[in-house]
Design a protein around this motif. Structure first.
Motif, short mmCIF file in Angstrom:
data_model
loop_
_atom_site.label_atom_id
_atom_site.label_comp_id
_atom_site.label_asym_id
_atom_site.label_seq_id
_atom_site.Cartn_x
_atom_site.Cartn_y
_atom_site.Cartn_z
N THR A 29 0.83 -1.20 0.00
CA THR A 29 0.00 0.00 0.00
C THR A 29 0.86 1.25 0.00
O THR A 29 2.00 1.23 0.47
CB THR A 29 -0.93 0.04 1.22
OG1 THR A 29 -0.12 -0.02 2.40
CG2 THR A 29 -1.91 -1.12 1.22
N ASN A 30 0.30 2.36 -0.50
CA ASN A 30 1.01 3.64 -0.42
C ASN A 30 0.24 4.67 0.41
O ASN A 30 0.50 5.86 0.34
CB ASN A 30 1.32 4.20 -1.82
CG ASN A 30 0.07 4.43 -2.65
OD1 ASN A 30 -1.05 4.37 -2.15
ND2 ASN A 30 0.25 4.72 -3.93
N THR A 31 -0.71 4.19 1.19
CA THR A 31 -1.45 5.05 2.11
C THR A 31 -0.69 5.15 3.44
O THR A 31 0.21 4.35 3.72
CB THR A 31 -2.83 4.45 2.41
OG1 THR A 31 -2.65 3.11 2.91
CG2 THR A 31 -3.69 4.40 1.16
N LYS A 32 -1.06 6.14 4.26
CA LYS A 32 -0.56 6.20 5.63
C LYS A 32 -1.29 5.10 6.40
O LYS A 32 -2.52 5.11 6.49
CB LYS A 32 -0.84 7.58 6.23
CG LYS A 32 -0.52 7.71 7.71
CD LYS A 32 0.94 7.53 8.02
CE LYS A 32 1.21 7.80 9.51
NZ LYS A 32 2.53 7.33 9.95
N THR A 33 -0.57 4.15 6.95
CA THR A 33 -1.18 2.95 7.52
C THR A 33 -2.14 3.27 8.65
O THR A 33 -3.17 2.60 8.80
CB THR A 33 -0.07 1.99 7.99
OG1 THR A 33 0.76 1.67 6.87
CG2 THR A 33 -0.64 0.72 8.56
#
Length: 345
Positions: A29-33
């Protein structure tokens, strides 16, 4: 079908890596976890497109604590990507991840042993990730031998601590060096190998680099899991990985589209139809071959070897099903008719 080199079996949740012909696809993923909803939505999209494992970055404690909710909501096992901070690795393990990825060279031995002890208690796998570009170890990793020796050192250490749920990666941004690394590693390491050309760049460059670096390895049976690194939306990583594996006979549930490259003989809007079909079949997991051809020169032959086929002229198109001509059809109606045929399989 290429037979995989036999490596030890490692379970990541309910996904088996190693000791089989299947090559497991993963992305990151490239989101803020810690932003749980966007992260879980992206995980679900990746799984829908064919990912079997998804890795998330753990930068801080909020990310690590968010894993408790993410792992409960995720449709696949989650891998935590952790650097330097051993406490984050332990929190991630305690909050439900199925595997952690660390570079053990970046963690002191006492803390590393604590991570391994916690992983064993929770039946969590560990990927020993050795990257040539790691700043802390840039000097040490100047050669393939140095990288492999580093991996072997930590494998031996983990084994001494009675831990065997190990996966290994040895990545470089140079595809030919990556190929050499894994060929040499496969002779010495019997744990599953995670393949990838790291920092490969944008879609076109990354696809070329990963193909050059990884295909010869896969043909030799090397590699148990794969991430195709691309500087783009993570879904592109899964799509390209599936296509690489499919063309090697290592992934079957994918729609294979055979398409004319176009030339001066083309008299109809093939490209629009092709894009419509690609978009529609993007998340369809079926071993289906569709031929979209410009004219009769190669169109008839390709359509006769496809599950669904179409070729045509300025005035009309000719539609095939399972290699047999079924009807002439108007350009405006052909996409709807092809969708109906796809849904019959």
């Amino acid at each position: 079908m290429f037979t995989r080199l036999q490596t030890h079996k490692v379970l990541v949740g309910d996904v088996q890596i190693g000791h089989q012909n299947k090559v497991v696809i993963q992305s990151m993923t490239n989101t803020k976890t810690s932003n749980v909803i966007p992260t879980i939505n992206q995980i679900k999209e990746l799984v829908k497109h064919g990912a079997q494992l998804v890795r998330v970055a753990v930068l801080d404690q909020s990310d690590a604590l968010a894993l408790k909710q993410i792992t409960k909501l995720s449709p696949c096992p989650i891998i935590a990507d952790i650097h330097y901070n051993y406490r984050l690795a332990i929190i991630a393990i305690q909050n439900g991840v199925a595997k952690i990825r660390i570079n053990p060279a970046n963690i002191d031995l006492d803390h590393l042993q604590e991570i391994v002890k916690t992983a064993k208690a929770h039946q969590v796998a560990i990927r020993i990730g050795i990257n040539q570009g790691s700043k802390l170890n840039q000097r040490s990793f100047a050669t393939p031998k140095a990288m492999i020796n580093c991996a072997l050192k930590f494998i031996k250490l983990f084994e001494n601590w009675n831990f065997h749920a190990i996966i290994v990666s040895l990545k470089s941004s140079q595809p030919l060096l990556t190929n050499i690394l894994y060929q040499q590693a496969a002779q010495k390491i019997k744990y599953p190998l995670h393949l990838g050309v790291t920092e490969a760049g944008t879609l076109t460059n990354a696809t070329i680099k990963n193909t050059i670096g990884l295909v010869p390895l896969l043909q030799k049976g090397i590699g148990d899991t794969i991430r195709v690194s691309i500087s783009d939306h993570p879904i592109t990583e899964v799509v390209v990985a599936k296509k690489i594996l499919s063309n090697l006979g290592l992934y079957k549930n994918i729609v294979n589209i055979i398409a004319c490259p176009t030339c001066g003989r083309l008299q109809w809007d093939l490209l629009t139809l092709l894009k419509q079909i690609e978009t529609y079949t993007d998340v369809i997991n079926l071993p289906l071959t569709i031929a979209v051809m410009g004219c009769a020169v190669n169109g008839i032959g390709e359509c006769e070897h496809a599950d669904i086929g179409v070729y045509g002229s300025r005035d009309k198109l000719f539609l095939y099903k399972k290699g047999k001509f079924i009807t002439e059809i108007d350009h405006k109606k052909v996409f709807d008719e092809i969708k109906k045929l796809i849904n019959l399989f």
